[in-house]
Every structure is written in structure tokens, then in C-alpha cells.
Design a protein around this motif. Structure first.
Motif, PDB file in Angstrom:
ATOM      1  N   PRO A  52       0.835  -1.204   0.000  1.00  0.00           N
ATOM      2  CA  PRO A  52       0.000   0.000   0.000  1.00  0.00           C
ATOM      3  C   PRO A  52       0.870   1.254   0.000  1.00  0.00           C
ATOM      4  CG  PRO A  52      -0.754  -1.561   1.649  1.00  0.00           C
ATOM      5  CD  PRO A  52       0.539  -2.097   1.095  1.00  0.00           C
ATOM      6  N   SER A  53       0.356   2.330  -0.527  1.00  0.00           N
ATOM      7  CA  SER A  53       1.160   3.535  -0.707  1.00  0.00           C
ATOM      8  C   SER A  53       1.711   4.101   0.596  1.00  0.00           C
ATOM      9  CB  SER A  53       0.352   4.607  -1.437  1.00  0.00           C
ATOM     10  OG  SER A  53      -0.783   4.938  -0.671  1.00  0.00           O
ATOM     11  N   ALA A  54       1.089   3.828   1.725  1.00  0.00           N
ATOM     12  CA  ALA A  54       1.585   4.322   3.006  1.00  0.00           C
ATOM     13  C   ALA A  54       2.742   3.479   3.531  1.00  0.00           C
ATOM     14  CB  ALA A  54       0.467   4.354   4.027  1.00  0.00           C
ATOM     15  N   THR A  55       3.017   2.362   2.901  1.00  0.00           N
ATOM     16  CA  THR A  55       4.067   1.452   3.329  1.00  0.00           C
ATOM     17  C   THR A  55       5.196   1.473   2.309  1.00  0.00           C
ATOM     18  OG1 THR A  55       2.393   0.009   4.285  1.00  0.00           O
ATOM     19  CG2 THR A  55       4.564  -0.944   3.944  1.00  0.00           C
ATOM     20  N   THR A  56       6.427   1.564   2.786  1.00  0.00           N
ATOM     21  CA  THR A  56       7.555   1.472   1.866  1.00  0.00           C
ATOM     22  C   THR A  56       8.271   0.151   2.070  1.00  0.00           C
ATOM     23  OG1 THR A  56       9.036   2.621   3.392  1.00  0.00           O
ATOM     24  CG2 THR A  56       7.899   3.962   1.746  1.00  0.00           C
ATOM     25  N   SER A  78      15.023   2.702  -7.498  1.00  0.00           N
ATOM     26  CA  SER A  78      14.277   2.073  -6.419  1.00  0.00           C
ATOM     27  C   SER A  78      13.235   3.060  -5.923  1.00  0.00           C
ATOM     28  CB  SER A  78      15.207   1.671  -5.284  1.00  0.00           C
ATOM     29  OG  SER A  78      14.459   1.114  -4.241  1.00  0.00           O
ATOM     30  N   TYR A  79      11.975   2.808  -6.209  1.00  0.00           N
ATOM     31  CA  TYR A  79      10.923   3.762  -5.903  1.00  0.00           C
ATOM     32  C   TYR A  79      10.500   3.763  -4.443  1.00  0.00           C
ATOM     33  CZ  TYR A  79      10.772   4.651 -10.820  1.00  0.00           C
ATOM     34  OH  TYR A  79      11.130   5.015 -12.082  1.00  0.00           O
ATOM     35  N   ASP A  80      10.930   2.788  -3.666  1.00  0.00           N
ATOM     36  CA  ASP A  80      10.625   2.751  -2.234  1.00  0.00           C
ATOM     37  C   ASP A  80      11.868   2.951  -1.384  1.00  0.00           C
ATOM     38  OD1 ASP A  80       7.925   2.485  -2.414  1.00  0.00           O
ATOM     39  OD2 ASP A  80       7.826   0.436  -1.698  1.00  0.00           O
ATOM     40  N   GLY A  81      12.881   3.547  -1.944  1.00  0.00           N
ATOM     41  CA  GLY A  81      14.108   3.775  -1.197  1.00  0.00           C
ATOM     42  C   GLY A  81      15.088   2.634  -1.369  1.00  0.00           C
ATOM     43  N   GLY A  82      16.342   2.918  -1.052  1.00  0.00           N
ATOM     44  CA  GLY A  82      17.398   1.940  -1.254  1.00  0.00           C
ATOM     45  C   GLY A  82      17.663   1.057  -0.053  1.00  0.00           C
ATOM     46  N   ILE A  83      17.939   1.687   1.106  1.00  0.00           N
ATOM     47  CA  ILE A  83      18.332   0.947   2.302  1.00  0.00           C
ATOM     48  C   ILE A  83      17.553   1.483   3.501  1.00  0.00           C
ATOM     49  CG2 ILE A  83      20.224   0.497   3.919  1.00  0.00           C
ATOM     50  CD1 ILE A  83      22.158   0.633   1.561  1.00  0.00           C
ATOM     51  N   GLY A 105      30.585   3.283   0.214  1.00  0.00           N
ATOM     52  CA  GLY A 105      30.918   3.237  -1.210  1.00  0.00           C
ATOM     53  C   GLY A 105      29.855   2.666  -2.125  1.00  0.00           C
ATOM     54  N   ASN A 106      28.603   2.850  -1.800  1.00  0.00           N
ATOM     55  CA  ASN A 106      27.506   2.390  -2.650  1.00  0.00           C
ATOM     56  C   ASN A 106      27.102   3.509  -3.604  1.00  0.00           C
ATOM     57  OD1 ASN A 106      26.769  -0.276  -1.249  1.00  0.00           O
ATOM     58  ND2 ASN A 106      26.832   1.176   0.436  1.00  0.00           N
ATOM     59  N   VAL A 107      26.412   3.150  -4.695  1.00  0.00           N
ATOM     60  CA  VAL A 107      25.926   4.132  -5.658  1.00  0.00           C
ATOM     61  C   VAL A 107      24.407   4.023  -5.730  1.00  0.00           C
ATOM     62  CG1 VAL A 107      25.948   4.886  -8.066  1.00  0.00           C
ATOM     63  CG2 VAL A 107      28.054   4.020  -7.012  1.00  0.00           C
ATOM     64  N   PHE A 108      23.730   5.176  -5.565  1.00  0.00           N
ATOM     65  CA  PHE A 108      22.276   5.253  -5.627  1.00  0.00           C
ATOM     66  C   PHE A 108      21.913   6.185  -6.776  1.00  0.00           C
ATOM     67  CE2 PHE A 108      23.501   4.407  -1.320  1.00  0.00           C
ATOM     68  CZ  PHE A 108      22.557   3.527  -0.821  1.00  0.00           C
ATOM     69  N   ASP A 109      21.027   5.747  -7.659  1.00  0.00           N
ATOM     70  CA  ASP A 109      20.539   6.591  -8.740  1.00  0.00           C
ATOM     71  C   ASP A 109      19.056   6.313  -8.894  1.00  0.00           C
ATOM     72  OD1 ASP A 109      20.027   8.132 -10.934  1.00  0.00           O
ATOM     73  OD2 ASP A 109      21.544   7.209 -12.215  1.00  0.00           O
ATOM     74  N   SER A 110      18.244   7.104  -8.211  1.00  0.00           N
ATOM     75  CA  SER A 110      16.793   6.891  -8.211  1.00  0.00           C
ATOM     76  C   SER A 110      16.085   8.211  -8.458  1.00  0.00           C
ATOM     77  CB  SER A 110      16.357   6.289  -6.872  1.00  0.00           C
ATOM     78  OG  SER A 110      16.961   5.044  -6.663  1.00  0.00           O
ATOM     79  N   PRO A 111      16.110   8.702  -9.687  1.00  0.00           N
ATOM     80  CA  PRO A 111      15.558  10.034  -9.953  1.00  0.00           C
ATOM     81  C   PRO A 111      14.055  10.143  -9.775  1.00  0.00           C
ATOM     82  CG  PRO A 111      16.128   8.936 -11.998  1.00  0.00           C
ATOM     83  CD  PRO A 111      16.641   8.065 -10.888  1.00  0.00           C
ATOM     84  N   GLY A 112      13.336   9.043  -9.797  1.00  0.00           N
ATOM     85  CA  GLY A 112      11.882   9.118  -9.728  1.00  0.00           C
ATOM     86  C   GLY A 112      11.287   8.899  -8.360  1.00  0.00           C
ATOM     87  N   ASN A 113      12.088   8.517  -7.377  1.00  0.00           N
ATOM     88  CA  ASN A 113      11.476   8.170  -6.088  1.00  0.00           C
ATOM     89  C   ASN A 113      11.204   9.405  -5.249  1.00  0.00           C
ATOM     90  OD1 ASN A 113      13.959   8.887  -5.010  1.00  0.00           O
ATOM     91  ND2 ASN A 113      14.252   6.997  -3.896  1.00  0.00           N
ATOM     92  N   ASN A 114      10.274   9.267  -4.304  1.00  0.00           N
ATOM     93  CA  ASN A 114      10.018  10.347  -3.365  1.00  0.00           C
ATOM     94  C   ASN A 114      10.215   9.853  -1.932  1.00  0.00           C
ATOM     95  OD1 ASN A 114       7.803   8.743  -3.099  1.00  0.00           O
ATOM     96  ND2 ASN A 114       6.289  10.303  -3.564  1.00  0.00           N
ATOM     97  N   VAL A 115      11.090   8.884  -1.774  1.00  0.00           N
ATOM     98  CA  VAL A 115      11.455   8.314  -0.481  1.00  0.00           C
ATOM     99  C   VAL A 115      12.964   8.447  -0.351  1.00  0.00           C
ATOM    100  CG1 VAL A 115      11.472   6.183   0.884  1.00  0.00           C
ATOM    101  CG2 VAL A 115       9.545   6.678  -0.603  1.00  0.00           C
ATOM    102  N   SER A 146      18.522  12.305  -6.254  1.00  0.00           N
ATOM    103  CA  SER A 146      17.917  11.460  -5.241  1.00  0.00           C
ATOM    104  C   SER A 146      16.457  11.756  -4.940  1.00  0.00           C
ATOM    105  CB  SER A 146      18.717  11.555  -3.969  1.00  0.00           C
ATOM    106  OG  SER A 146      18.183  10.697  -3.019  1.00  0.00           O
ATOM    107  N   GLY A 147      15.624  11.795  -5.920  1.00  0.00           N
ATOM    108  CA  GLY A 147      14.194  11.846  -5.647  1.00  0.00           C
ATOM    109  C   GLY A 147      13.578  13.222  -5.654  1.00  0.00           C
ATOM    110  N   ARG A 148      12.290  13.221  -5.880  1.00  0.00           N
ATOM    111  CA  ARG A 148      11.507  14.446  -5.864  1.00  0.00           C
ATOM    112  C   ARG A 148      10.995  14.672  -4.453  1.00  0.00           C
ATOM    113  NH1 ARG A 148       8.172  11.670 -10.329  1.00  0.00           N
ATOM    114  NH2 ARG A 148       7.508  10.730  -8.408  1.00  0.00           N
ATOM    115  N   ASP A 149      11.242  15.853  -3.928  1.00  0.00           N
ATOM    116  CA  ASP A 149      10.705  16.243  -2.620  1.00  0.00           C
ATOM    117  C   ASP A 149      11.039  15.240  -1.523  1.00  0.00           C
ATOM    118  OD1 ASP A 149       9.553  18.446  -3.884  1.00  0.00           O
ATOM    119  OD2 ASP A 149       7.794  17.251  -4.423  1.00  0.00           O
ATOM    120  N   ALA A 150      12.192  14.620  -1.606  1.00  0.00           N
ATOM    121  CA  ALA A 150      12.596  13.675  -0.565  1.00  0.00           C
ATOM    122  C   ALA A 150      14.072  13.871  -0.254  1.00  0.00           C
ATOM    123  CB  ALA A 150      12.369  12.235  -1.018  1.00  0.00           C
TER     124      ALA A 150
END
Length: 176
Positions: A52-56, A78-83, A105-115, A146-150
């Protein structure tokens, strides 16, 4: 895809290395009450939960883990966050606090997530009876768009959390 639980009294030195996860709808890697593990060189692409949208449901989730190193992984789209790092409450009997976690040393590329790409601790630790993550290091990671509004990194609760030498483009750090 990979789920390990409750090795606090048995197996040690678990290694999860060089795996590729693509398009999963649950956690790519979920560790609960695991003591002593290395996650290195894994790649997660296109993770999106069906919760559900309230749960990541982040790509990598660690609850009640100790002596954990997460190094050199790539988490893309990753639309629900990475870690996420949290605690475990065993039916209200007191839980196991996540401790001595290194995210390096990890790489995160999640331009669409809001988490947030990395979330540490519960959003409302005052109601938890089990404490907060401690001795958490977030060092030398790279975050792209790293995400919109997050926020990129959110620390909801934690003791001795160290965040340094990260390359962050766009949103910054939020301390809740």
C-alpha cells in the motif's frame, strides 16, 4: 529474493555478493536479526513494491542486525528507497537493536522516487520499546538525483550515527 532471519546464535560471516536483482516487488535483500554479514557488489534495478502507498518496502532492509557491512552495491531506480535500517520488536518483549552497521561506497541513482535513499531508525521512536539503531556509518556513497521532494538520507532515530564523505547531488540530509 534473499531473506535471512535469526542467525544471532548460529551462522556467522554470511556473504551476499555480486547478485543482480531486477524489477522486484518485495525487498531484494531482507535481513532480520542477522549477526555478521557482508553485502558487496550487488545490483538492484527497477525495484518497486506493491505494498500500500503508506508502506515502503526498500530494496535492502535490515532489522535488528549487527556487524553488517554494505559496500560497493548499486541501487538504481528504487521507488521505495534503497536501504532501511530498523529494530525488531519480538511481540512487545523487547527487541534487537541494529548496531555496528557500515554503509560504504555504494551508488544510488533513483531520480523518480520520493522516499529517502537511506532511512535510519523508526519514524516515531518514542512509541517503540526497543531502542534505536546505533553505531551506524554512512561513508563515501554516491547519490544521483535522489528523488523528488525527498531527502537523500533520513535519520529518524539513532545513536552515534556518522554521515561523511558522501557525494550527494540534489536533495540534502534531513534529521527528523
Amino acid at each position: 529474493f534473499i531473506y535471512l532471519e535469526n542467525n544471532t546464535g548460529s551462522a556467522r560471516d554470511i556473504q551476499i555478493t555480486r547478485n543482480r536483482f531486477s524489477g522486484s516487488t518485495a525487498h531484494d535483500i531482507r535481513l532480520v536479526k542477522v549477526y555478521g554479514a557482508l553485502l558487496q557488489g550487488n545490483q538492484s534495478t527497477g525495484h518497486r513494491s506493491v505494498a500500500p502507498s503508506a508502506t515502503t518496502v526498500p530494496a535492502f532492509s535490515f532489522s535488528g542486525c549487527r556487524q553488517l557491512t554494505v559496500e560497493g552495491n548499486q541501487i538504481f531506480n528504487s521507488y521505495d528507497g534503497g536501504i532501511a535500517i530498523s529494530m525488531v520488536d519480538d511481540a512487545g518483549l523487547g527487541g534487537l537493536v541494529s548496531r555496528n552497521i557500515k554503509i560504504l561506497g555504494n551508488v544510488f541513482d533513483s531520480p523518480g522516487n520520493n522516499v529517502a535513499d537511506i532511512t535510519i531508525g523508526a519514524t516515531n521512536p518514542a512509541t517503540a520499546t526497543i531502542g534505536t539503531p546505533s553505531l551506524v556509518s554512512v561513508h563515501g556513497n554516491t547519490f544521483y538525483k535522489s528523488g523528488r521532494d525527498a531527502a537523500t538520507i533520513t535519520v529518524n532515530s539513532g545513536l552515534r550515527v556518522s554521515i561523511k564523505d558522501n557525494d550527494i547531488t540534489q536533495e540534502a540530509l534531513t534529521l527528523a
